[in-house]
Design a protein around this motif. Structure first.
Motif, PDB file in Angstrom:
ATOM      1  N   VAL A   1       0.841  -1.209   0.000  1.00  0.00           N
ATOM      2  CA  VAL A   1       0.000   0.000   0.000  1.00  0.00           C
ATOM      3  C   VAL A   1       0.871   1.251   0.000  1.00  0.00           C
ATOM      4  O   VAL A   1       0.600   2.220  -0.741  1.00  0.00           O
ATOM      5  CB  VAL A   1      -0.944  -0.024   1.208  1.00  0.00           C
ATOM      6  N   LEU A   2       1.929   1.263   0.819  1.00  0.00           N
ATOM      7  CA  LEU A   2       2.800   2.433   0.879  1.00  0.00           C
ATOM      8  C   LEU A   2       3.489   2.686  -0.462  1.00  0.00           C
ATOM      9  O   LEU A   2       3.581   3.830  -0.927  1.00  0.00           O
ATOM     10  CB  LEU A   2       3.844   2.247   1.984  1.00  0.00           C
ATOM     11  N   VAL A   3       3.984   1.614  -1.067  1.00  0.00           N
ATOM     12  CA  VAL A   3       4.637   1.760  -2.371  1.00  0.00           C
ATOM     13  C   VAL A   3       3.634   2.208  -3.430  1.00  0.00           C
ATOM     14  O   VAL A   3       3.929   3.068  -4.272  1.00  0.00           O
ATOM     15  CB  VAL A   3       5.310   0.436  -2.773  1.00  0.00           C
ATOM     16  N   GLY A   4       2.432   1.658  -3.394  1.00  0.00           N
ATOM     17  CA  GLY A   4       1.425   2.022  -4.382  1.00  0.00           C
ATOM     18  C   GLY A   4       0.985   3.464  -4.282  1.00  0.00           C
ATOM     19  O   GLY A   4       0.775   4.122  -5.308  1.00  0.00           O
ATOM     20  N   VAL A   5       0.847   3.978  -3.061  1.00  0.00           N
ATOM     21  CA  VAL A   5       0.433   5.380  -2.901  1.00  0.00           C
ATOM     22  C   VAL A   5       1.477   6.320  -3.488  1.00  0.00           C
ATOM     23  O   VAL A   5       1.156   7.256  -4.233  1.00  0.00           O
ATOM     24  CB  VAL A   5       0.176   5.692  -1.417  1.00  0.00           C
ATOM     25  N   ALA A   6       2.747   6.098  -3.171  1.00  0.00           N
ATOM     26  CA  ALA A   6       3.809   6.968  -3.686  1.00  0.00           C
ATOM     27  C   ALA A   6       3.936   6.851  -5.206  1.00  0.00           C
ATOM     28  O   ALA A   6       4.101   7.862  -5.908  1.00  0.00           O
ATOM     29  CB  ALA A   6       5.141   6.626  -3.012  1.00  0.00           C
ATOM     30  N   ALA A   7       3.863   5.624  -5.725  1.00  0.00           N
ATOM     31  CA  ALA A   7       4.009   5.437  -7.170  1.00  0.00           C
ATOM     32  C   ALA A   7       2.846   6.053  -7.935  1.00  0.00           C
ATOM     33  O   ALA A   7       3.045   6.694  -8.979  1.00  0.00           O
ATOM     34  CB  ALA A   7       4.115   3.949  -7.487  1.00  0.00           C
TER      35      ALA A   7
ATOM     36  N   GLY B   1      17.124   4.585  11.665  1.00  0.00           N
ATOM     37  CA  GLY B   1      16.813   3.472  10.762  1.00  0.00           C
ATOM     38  C   GLY B   1      15.404   3.532  10.206  1.00  0.00           C
ATOM     39  O   GLY B   1      15.182   3.307   9.006  1.00  0.00           O
ATOM     40  N   GLY B   2      14.448   3.840  11.073  1.00  0.00           N
ATOM     41  CA  GLY B   2      13.062   3.912  10.612  1.00  0.00           C
ATOM     42  C   GLY B   2      12.836   5.035   9.612  1.00  0.00           C
ATOM     43  O   GLY B   2      12.121   4.869   8.612  1.00  0.00           O
ATOM     44  N   ALA B   3      13.453   6.188   9.843  1.00  0.00           N
ATOM     45  CA  ALA B   3      13.293   7.317   8.923  1.00  0.00           C
ATOM     46  C   ALA B   3      13.933   7.021   7.568  1.00  0.00           C
ATOM     47  O   ALA B   3      13.381   7.377   6.515  1.00  0.00           O
ATOM     48  CB  ALA B   3      13.902   8.570   9.538  1.00  0.00           C
ATOM     49  N   ALA B   4      15.097   6.374   7.596  1.00  0.00           N
ATOM     50  CA  ALA B   4      15.751   6.037   6.328  1.00  0.00           C
ATOM     51  C   ALA B   4      14.925   5.034   5.525  1.00  0.00           C
ATOM     52  O   ALA B   4      14.804   5.158   4.294  1.00  0.00           O
ATOM     53  CB  ALA B   4      17.144   5.472   6.609  1.00  0.00           C
ATOM     54  N   PHE B   5      14.354   4.048   6.215  1.00  0.00           N
ATOM     55  CA  PHE B   5      13.530   3.060   5.519  1.00  0.00           C
ATOM     56  C   PHE B   5      12.281   3.712   4.927  1.00  0.00           C
ATOM     57  O   PHE B   5      11.895   3.427   3.785  1.00  0.00           O
ATOM     58  CB  PHE B   5      13.148   1.941   6.483  1.00  0.00           C
ATOM     59  N   SER B   6      11.662   4.599   5.677  1.00  0.00           N
ATOM     60  CA  SER B   6      10.466   5.283   5.168  1.00  0.00           C
ATOM     61  C   SER B   6      10.803   6.193   3.991  1.00  0.00           C
ATOM     62  O   SER B   6      10.032   6.297   3.028  1.00  0.00           O
ATOM     63  CB  SER B   6       9.820   6.104   6.283  1.00  0.00           C
ATOM     64  N   ALA B   7      11.964   6.865   4.057  1.00  0.00           N
ATOM     65  CA  ALA B   7      12.364   7.735   2.944  1.00  0.00           C
ATOM     66  C   ALA B   7      12.584   6.930   1.662  1.00  0.00           C
ATOM     67  O   ALA B   7      12.203   7.364   0.566  1.00  0.00           O
ATOM     68  CB  ALA B   7      13.621   8.509   3.316  1.00  0.00           C
ATOM     69  N   LEU B   8      13.174   5.751   1.791  1.00  0.00           N
ATOM     70  CA  LEU B   8      13.375   4.902   0.614  1.00  0.00           C
ATOM     71  C   LEU B   8      12.056   4.384   0.064  1.00  0.00           C
ATOM     72  O   LEU B   8      11.890   4.250  -1.153  1.00  0.00           O
ATOM     73  CB  LEU B   8      14.294   3.730   0.961  1.00  0.00           C
ATOM     74  N   LEU B   9      11.112   4.079   0.956  1.00  0.00           N
ATOM     75  CA  LEU B   9       9.798   3.611   0.496  1.00  0.00           C
ATOM     76  C   LEU B   9       9.017   4.705  -0.223  1.00  0.00           C
ATOM     77  O   LEU B   9       8.018   4.414  -0.890  1.00  0.00           O
ATOM     78  CB  LEU B   9       8.985   3.092   1.682  1.00  0.00           C
ATOM     79  N   VAL B  10       9.442   5.941  -0.069  1.00  0.00           N
ATOM     80  CA  VAL B  10       8.811   7.036  -0.809  1.00  0.00           C
ATOM     81  C   VAL B  10       9.603   7.369  -2.063  1.00  0.00           C
ATOM     82  O   VAL B  10       9.036   7.562  -3.148  1.00  0.00           O
ATOM     83  CB  VAL B  10       8.669   8.286   0.090  1.00  0.00           C
ATOM     84  N   LEU B  11      10.924   7.422  -1.934  1.00  0.00           N
ATOM     85  CA  LEU B  11      11.758   7.891  -3.039  1.00  0.00           C
ATOM     86  C   LEU B  11      11.789   6.914  -4.209  1.00  0.00           C
ATOM     87  O   LEU B  11      11.665   7.326  -5.383  1.00  0.00           O
ATOM     88  CB  LEU B  11      13.174   8.147  -2.526  1.00  0.00           C
ATOM     89  N   VAL B  12      11.958   5.627  -3.927  1.00  0.00           N
ATOM     90  CA  VAL B  12      12.090   4.641  -5.017  1.00  0.00           C
ATOM     91  C   VAL B  12      10.803   4.516  -5.839  1.00  0.00           C
ATOM     92  O   VAL B  12      10.834   4.644  -7.075  1.00  0.00           O
ATOM     93  CB  VAL B  12      12.544   3.288  -4.452  1.00  0.00           C
TER      94      VAL B  12
END
Length: 199
Positions: free
Chosen positions: A44-50, A105-116
């Motif tokens: 869901v997170l990847v789909g919203v950003a994409a 760690g959590g912020a970096a993971f969330s940033a990647l889940l938005v940026l990619v």
């Protein structure tokens, strides 16, 4: 520009914080069945950003790449803070001690889940042309001129040659007088000489 990355960053931060809080709540009641729920949350997170970034690419939003890059950083930091607050309220009353891990760690993971996925969505959305944009390009294309400014009907860039004269038909040559005299002679009968003509 300010409103673009701020809106996207805050919205994605709220979505990520809500998803992580739900995962923490789920793990309390279902400690052994987290794989499926975690996969669905990440999808869901990847789909919203994409999807959101693809719409920006399709609409040709100016400076959209930079906006999504800054939005991913904002979403990573803000989602960590909101996750600690949401977990403290709805899950297990977590204290400030969890804030350091959430902001690293959590912020970096969330940033990647938005940026990619945002980069993928911008790439795909930019390849899709809107019908209105295609019509505007067709209308802006110059049409070939059938007539020049003088209205002569010649195309621009072409030399107009003068019309070629019509071929002359040769006049029949006058018949020579001896040939005419020969034509007026009467045929002779075999064995007889022609009668003399009266003058």
């Amino acid at each position: 520009m300010l409103g673009a990355w701020l809106t996207r960053g805050l919205v994605m931060a709220v979505v990520h914080a809500a998803a992580m809080t739900l995962l923490a709540k789920w793990s309390v009641f279902h400690p052994t069945g987290q794989t499926l729920f975690t996969s669905l949350a990440i999808a869901v997170l990847v789909g919203v950003a994409a999807l959101w970034s693809a719409i920006d690419g399709w609409r040709d939003v100016p400076d959209r790449g930079r906006a999504w890059f800054i939005a991913s950083l904002v979403a990573g930091v803000c989602s960590g803070i909101l996750y600690v607050i949401g977990r403290a309220i709805f899950v297990d009353q977590t204290g400030v001690s969890e804030l350091k891990a959430a902001l690293t760690g959590g912020a970096a993971f969330s940033a990647l889940l938005v940026l990619v996925p945002a980069g993928l969505g911008l790439f795909v959305g930019g390849r899709i042309r809107r019908p209105s944009a295609a019509e505007d390009e067709d209308e802006s294309a110059p049409e070939p001129d059938d007539e020049d400014e003088d209205g002569t009907g010649s195309r621009s860039g072409e030399l107009e040659l003068p019309p070629s004269p019509a071929p002359r038909t040769p006049k029949p040559s006058p018949v020579s007088r001896p040939a005419a005299n020969r034509a007026r002679r009467r045929p002779t009968v075999a064995g007889r000489s022609p009668a003399p003509r009266n003058r």
